[in-house]
Scaffold this motif. Structure first.
Motif, mmCIF file in Angstrom:
data_model
loop_
_atom_site.group_PDB
_atom_site.id
_atom_site.type_symbol
_atom_site.label_atom_id
_atom_site.label_comp_id
_atom_site.label_asym_id
_atom_site.label_seq_id
_atom_site.Cartn_x
_atom_site.Cartn_y
_atom_site.Cartn_z
ATOM 1 N N ILE A 321 37.911 28.298 8.357
ATOM 2 C CA ILE A 321 36.955 29.319 7.925
ATOM 3 C C ILE A 321 37.545 30.695 8.217
ATOM 4 N N ALA A 322 37.719 31.488 7.167
ATOM 5 C CA ALA A 322 38.268 32.832 7.342
ATOM 6 C C ALA A 322 37.166 33.853 7.588
ATOM 7 N N TYR A 323 35.978 33.593 7.004
ATOM 8 C CA TYR A 323 34.896 34.577 7.097
ATOM 9 C C TYR A 323 33.575 33.882 6.798
ATOM 10 N N VAL A 324 32.542 34.258 7.526
ATOM 11 C CA VAL A 324 31.198 33.738 7.294
ATOM 12 C C VAL A 324 30.321 34.890 6.810
ATOM 13 N N GLU A 325 29.674 34.698 5.676
ATOM 14 C CA GLU A 325 28.858 35.759 5.101
ATOM 15 C C GLU A 325 27.577 35.965 5.905
ATOM 16 N N PRO A 326 27.210 37.228 6.121
ATOM 17 C CA PRO A 326 25.976 37.514 6.868
ATOM 18 C C PRO A 326 24.750 36.934 6.166
ATOM 19 N N ALA A 337 34.075 32.288 11.933
ATOM 20 C CA ALA A 337 35.478 32.350 11.524
ATOM 21 C C ALA A 337 36.382 31.769 12.606
ATOM 22 N N GLY A 338 37.386 31.030 12.173
ATOM 23 C CA GLY A 338 38.336 30.412 13.094
ATOM 24 C C GLY A 338 38.089 28.933 13.299
ATOM 25 N N GLU A 339 36.865 28.485 13.011
ATOM 26 C CA GLU A 339 36.586 27.057 13.103
ATOM 27 C C GLU A 339 37.220 26.327 11.921
ATOM 28 N N ILE A 370 27.920 19.312 9.104
ATOM 29 C CA ILE A 370 29.295 19.774 8.972
ATOM 30 C C ILE A 370 29.994 19.608 10.315
ATOM 31 N N THR A 371 31.078 18.878 10.306
ATOM 32 C CA THR A 371 31.873 18.654 11.518
ATOM 33 C C THR A 371 33.002 19.668 11.561
ATOM 34 N N VAL A 372 33.131 20.369 12.684
ATOM 35 C CA VAL A 372 34.176 21.382 12.819
ATOM 36 C C VAL A 372 34.997 21.117 14.078
ATOM 37 N N ASN A 373 36.221 21.593 14.037
ATOM 38 C CA ASN A 373 37.086 21.579 15.212
ATOM 39 C C ASN A 373 37.123 23.008 15.746
ATOM 40 N N ASP A 374 36.505 23.199 16.898
ATOM 41 C CA ASP A 374 36.430 24.527 17.501
ATOM 42 C C ASP A 374 37.402 24.587 18.669
ATOM 43 N N GLN A 375 38.655 24.942 18.347
ATOM 44 C CA GLN A 375 39.727 25.036 19.346
ATOM 45 C C GLN A 375 39.855 23.740 20.145
ATOM 46 N N GLY A 376 39.840 22.630 19.412
ATOM 47 C CA GLY A 376 40.022 21.327 20.032
ATOM 48 C C GLY A 376 38.729 20.615 20.368
ATOM 49 N N ARG A 377 37.609 21.328 20.307
ATOM 50 C CA ARG A 377 36.313 20.727 20.601
ATOM 51 C C ARG A 377 35.639 20.334 19.298
ATOM 52 N N ILE A 378 35.296 19.072 19.132
ATOM 53 C CA ILE A 378 34.668 18.580 17.910
ATOM 54 C C ILE A 378 33.161 18.797 18.002
ATOM 55 N N VAL A 379 32.629 19.530 17.033
ATOM 56 C CA VAL A 379 31.210 19.875 17.034
ATOM 57 C C VAL A 379 30.616 19.543 15.665
ATOM 58 N N THR A 380 29.399 19.025 15.663
ATOM 59 C CA THR A 380 28.683 18.766 14.411
ATOM 60 C C THR A 380 27.482 19.701 14.320
ATOM 61 N N ARG A 381 27.380 20.430 13.190
ATOM 62 C CA ARG A 381 26.296 21.385 13.020
ATOM 63 C C ARG A 381 25.453 21.005 11.810
ATOM 64 N N ASN A 382 24.163 21.234 11.922
ATOM 65 C CA ASN A 382 23.234 20.951 10.830
ATOM 66 C C ASN A 382 23.063 22.206 9.975
ATOM 67 N N VAL A 383 23.229 22.043 8.682
ATOM 68 C CA VAL A 383 23.172 23.175 7.757
ATOM 69 C C VAL A 383 22.160 22.864 6.648
ATOM 70 N N THR A 384 21.359 23.861 6.316
ATOM 71 C CA THR A 384 20.457 23.764 5.175
ATOM 72 C C THR A 384 21.059 24.562 4.028
ATOM 73 N N ILE A 385 21.418 23.908 2.942
ATOM 74 C CA ILE A 385 22.065 24.557 1.808
ATOM 75 C C ILE A 385 21.127 25.600 1.194
ATOM 76 N N GLY A 386 21.682 26.779 0.922
ATOM 77 C CA GLY A 386 20.901 27.855 0.328
ATOM 78 C C GLY A 386 21.216 28.028 -1.147
ATOM 79 N N GLN A 387 20.671 29.094 -1.732
ATOM 80 C CA GLN A 387 20.919 29.413 -3.141
ATOM 81 C C GLN A 387 21.890 30.578 -3.233
ATOM 82 N N GLU A 388 22.914 30.408 -4.032
ATOM 83 C CA GLU A 388 23.942 31.437 -4.170
ATOM 84 C C GLU A 388 23.341 32.716 -4.730
#
Length: 402
Positions: A321-326, A337-339, A370-388
């Motif tokens: 992830i390079a950037y997360v939109e506000p 960003a960075g995950e 969504i499963t992410v690797n956060d500097q070696g730490r595996i984390v799963t986050r719950n996301v609700t899809i939005g409208q573009e």
């Protein structure tokens, strides 16, 4: 970004320009031509447009083929004039000379003002009830839209029916005293590279200008500002500012593309939105006024396998992830960003294109993990899809957004 997009992103004109420059283009379909009876009986009528349901026969090839197409389709071509307010800063100093500067140097008092800009473009009718297609950039930000129709001495005021920033398409509506000529949407998927192509529009406000070329290539990606076109037709038919929004025709007089952009660094390099894209989003523009797309709200920096060691990935998969939109679903879920995204709903993610494909198959309001690797730490986050959002998104760089 692919080489073609990188090369042309700063050199492509695909927008409506004001009095001194114009954008847009369009074409028409005249039902008075005898050969139209064949097309009328073979088309599928829909609430929003006329779409060919078969591979259309070309007109008899000969010296008059193109002129016959133009004569038949010309009455459906319109000119669009959009009034767009622009914010400008005007010097409030009585000592300021625009040619020689100010006696106060660069410290010139400036007063913000609104300046009215007139943008000229094109469009074409898609049914007899006054609905017409054009580019979103032709009428974007306009407070007044006027449509000049052949056969009428005065312009019609147009209303927005639907707009889509992402694909750069817009539907307008005018009310005319009688049914209007309109165009048939042909099949861009069945249009081969090398096929003849005819463009009709208003380049530099030269109304109903006709240019001819071929389909040079298909599936071209292109980036112009914040717009990312992923699938364009390339054509050698001359397209200039003023052609945007107009149709690209085949020899049957059917639209296979919507003229959108031109390279300023070379001749014979124009681009059009294929009708396959139009047919996908047109029903939503007519029904909702916009296109409903699932949205995560992240920009992907890279999916390079060389980052596996840097980010401590167990395998060389995942996208950074390079950037997360506000105020996006991603930010609300705690992504940053960075995950490195390694999986969505348990499905491994190996590339940016795969991530996009997965998100595109979701729907607004759907809950995903969504499963992410956060500097070696595996984390799963719950996301609700939005409208573009239906508009430009400020990007930190030219990386893909999902």
């Amino acid at each position: 970004m692919r080489p073609i997009a990188r090369t042309l992103s700063a050199a492509v004109i695909g927008f409506a320009v004001g009095a001194g420059a114009v954008s847009g283009g369009l074409i028409a379909y005249d039902h008075l031509n005898p050969s139209n009876a064949i097309i009328s009986k073979s088309k599928v009528q829909t609430p929003y447009a006329t779409v060919a349901s078969y591979t259309p026969p070309t007109l008899p090839l000969g010296p008059d083929t193109i002129s016959n197409v133009v004569k038949r389709d010309g009455p459906a071509v319109v000119k669009i004039v959009a009034t767009v307010p622009q914010s400008v800063s005007i010097s409030s100093s009585p000592f300021f000379n625009p040619f020689f500067g100010s006696i106060f140097g660069n410290n010139i008092p400036m007063t913000p003002q609104t300046e009215v800009q007139t943008d000229i473009g094109s469009g074409f009718f898609i049914n007899s009830r006054g609905y017409l297609l054009t580019n979103d950039h032709v009428i974007h930000g306009a407070t007044k839209i006027q449509v000049y129709v052949p056969g009428y001495s005065k312009p019609f005021n147009a209303t927005r029916v639907g707009t889509d920033y992402a694909t750069d398409l817009a539907v307008l509506k005018i009310s005319a005293p009688k049914p209007l000529p309109y165009l048939v949407l042909g099949n861009s998927n069945q249009t081969p590279v090398g096929a003849w192509a005819i463009a009709i529009g208003n380049p530099y406000d030269l109304s109903h200008t006709v240019t001819v070329g071929v389909i040079s290539a298909k599936g071209r990606p292109l980036t112009i500002g914040n717009r990312h076109y992923r699938n364009l037709l390339q054509t050698s038919a001359a397209i200039n500012p003023g052609n945007s929004g107009g149709p690209l025709l085949n020899l049957a007089g059917q639209v296979v593309g919507i003229n959108t952009a031109v390279s300023t660094q070379g001749q014979g390099i124009g681009f059009a939105i294929p009708t396959s894209t139009v047919e996908e989003i047109l029903p939503q523009l007519m029904k909702y006024g916009h296109v409903i797309r699932p949205w995560l709200g992240v920009f992907i920096g890279t999916d390079s396998k060389s980052l596996a060691q840097q980010y401590g990935l167990p395998t060389s998969t995942g996208v950074v992830i390079a950037y997360v939109e506000p105020n996006s679903p991603a930010q609300n879920a705690g992504l940053y960003a960075g995950e490195v995204i390694t999986a969505v709903n348990g499905q491994s993610v190996t590339s940016a294109s795969q991530l996009k494909s997965i998100i595109d198959k979701t729907h607004v309001g759907q809950h995903i993990t969504i499963t992410v690797n956060d500097q070696g730490r595996i984390v799963t986050r719950n996301v609700t899809i939005g409208q573009e959002p239906n508009g430009p998104i400020t990007e930190p760089s030219t990386v893909p957004s999902f």
